[in-house]
Design an enzyme around this catalytic site. Structure first.
Site, PDB file in Angstrom:
ATOM      1  N   ALA A  10       0.368  -1.157  -0.279  1.00 15.67           N
ATOM      2  CA  ALA A  10      -0.193   0.398  -0.033  1.00 15.67           C
ATOM      3  C   ALA A  10       0.491   1.038   0.151  1.00 15.67           C
ATOM      4  CB  ALA A  10      -1.010  -0.117   1.322  1.00 15.67           C
ATOM      5  N   ALA A  12       2.824   4.284  -2.558  1.00 17.63           N
ATOM      6  CA  ALA A  12       2.410   5.080  -3.485  1.00 17.63           C
ATOM      7  C   ALA A  12       2.035   3.981  -5.018  1.00 17.63           C
ATOM      8  CB  ALA A  12       3.452   5.958  -4.134  1.00 17.63           C
ATOM      9  N   LYS A  96      10.938  -3.453  -9.435  1.00 17.59           N
ATOM     10  CA  LYS A  96      11.837  -3.512 -10.328  1.00 17.59           C
ATOM     11  C   LYS A  96      13.602  -4.036  -8.816  1.00 17.59           C
ATOM     12  CE  LYS A  96       8.942  -0.828 -12.553  1.00 17.59           C
ATOM     13  NZ  LYS A  96       8.838   1.115 -14.532  1.00 17.59           N
ATOM     14  N   LYS A 179      17.704   0.385 -14.704  1.00 15.30           N
ATOM     15  CA  LYS A 179      17.348   1.528 -14.709  1.00 15.30           C
ATOM     16  C   LYS A 179      17.485   2.750 -13.914  1.00 15.30           C
ATOM     17  CE  LYS A 179      13.121   2.180 -13.460  1.00 15.30           C
ATOM     18  NZ  LYS A 179      12.108   2.879 -12.651  1.00 15.30           N
ATOM     19  N   THR A 236      12.893   7.734 -15.351  1.00 16.71           N
ATOM     20  CA  THR A 236      14.072   7.469 -14.366  1.00 16.71           C
ATOM     21  C   THR A 236      14.612   8.188 -14.139  1.00 16.71           C
ATOM     22  OG1 THR A 236      12.977   5.301 -14.216  1.00 16.71           O
ATOM     23  CG2 THR A 236      14.101   5.932 -12.191  1.00 16.71           C
TER      24      THR A 236
END
Length: 323
Positions: A10, A12, A96, A179, A236
């Site tokens: 929970a 963002a 990620k 990235k 990013t």
């Protein structure tokens, strides 16, 4: 009957995906790891977006009768939460990174710990706040099972969040992990006052080293030139809402790593991924100079001026040489 979607995590991004799924007409169960932080009507990371009645927020064990589970847990903590995924329910991993202890990508962790759960990964150039605001975006859903990937694309897509199916799980996961490391470097570049030209060069060479590693791992170069590679890298490395970029900015301005981390509203995955990505590259004998520099800098092995010197004094060669 409306389908039910489980969103695990929970923060963002988890909240944004819950809001997105609610717009599809789904009943959403948003599972929070920390019950002390459960809100009444809005989430702490996205307080400007009240939750509709179709989203239930709870820290209780999630229901089993869901169409799929979106796993929005940081990579380094994902293993501890996987036992809660319902048996046989497709899990879409929305994290990620690379597991530091094993150098495994998220789908590898899922297959190792929960072989009974069909897996896919969602990755692409998306900021949580913009998805929460229903602004246009696109991403990739990758699975070794293309039939599953296509079904998930149909289930999760809306006109505002366009999803594309892929079978290149290695390319999609590598793009999402690497990235973040390059974004820390991009932030350092701007924070240290080296300019936009330097950042553009760094992003371009960063994509080159990501692609070299991807090819060595069996990824498709086209994947790394697409949404989950170049698209995510650009966002990013340039977007002000990027936690990894903000971390780099603080480091480039002279802040210590721990104090820079303390100012971030969420997890900067690039900090925990850099050393794992470097170890993976070395195992496959792939040269990744930017990643190596960032890993050494974050570990305190070199100073900021030394990191700049390492990157600026690379051997001269033609642009398309492999190293």
């Amino acid at each position: 009957m409306k389908h039910r979607i489980l969103v695990m995590g929970a923060g963002a991004w988890g909240t944004a995906l819950a809001l997105h799924m609610a717009r599809t007409g789904a009943q959403v169960y948003l599972w929070a790891r920390n019950p002390a932080r459960l809100p009444s009507g809005a989430m702490p990371r996205l307080p400007d977006f009240p939750l509709p009645d179709s989203i239930t927020v709870s820290s209780a064990p999630p229901p089993a009768d869901v169409a799929c589970a979106l796993m929005v847990i940081p990579t380094q903590h994902m293993a501890s939460v996987l036992p809660l995924v319902p048996v046989g329910v497709p899990a879409v991993l929305c994290c990620k990174g690379i597991e530091r202890s094993t150098l495994a990508f998220p789908l590898d962790v899922l297959h190792r710990l929960r072989p009974d759960v069909p897996g896919a990964v969602l990755s692409g150039p998306n900021f949580a706040r913009e998805v929460a605001a229903n602004l246009p975006a696109a991403s990739v859903v990758a699975s070794a099972n293309m039939e599953l990937a296509r079904k998930l694309v149909d289930l999760l897509s809306t006109p505002r969040l366009r999803l594309y199916a892929s079978a290149d799980i290695t390319g999609v996961q590598l793009g999402g992990a690497a990235k973040n490391v390059i974004a820390v470097a991009a932030g350092i570049t701007i924070g240290a006052g080296l300019g936009e030209n330097a950042r553009a060069a760094l992003i371009t060479r960063g994509l080159a080293e990501i692609t070299r590693l991807g090819v060595a791992l069996g990824a498709q170069p086209a994947t790394l030139a697409g949404l989950a590679g170049l698209g995510d890298l650009l966002l990013t490395c340039t977007g002000e809402a990027s936690r990894n970029y903000q971390m780099g900015l603080a480091l480039g301005r002279g802040n210590a790593a721990q104090s820079a981390l303390a100012t971030l509203p969420g997890v900067a995955e690039g900090v925990t991924t850099a050393d794992a990505l470097l170890a993976l590259a070395r195992h496959h004998k792939v040269d990744v100079p930017i990643t190596a520099c960032i890993a050494a800098f974050l570990e305190g092995k070199i100073t900021l001026p030394q990191a700049q010197e390492q990157l600026l004094t690379r051997p001269l060669r033609t642009e398309l040489d492999t190293p």
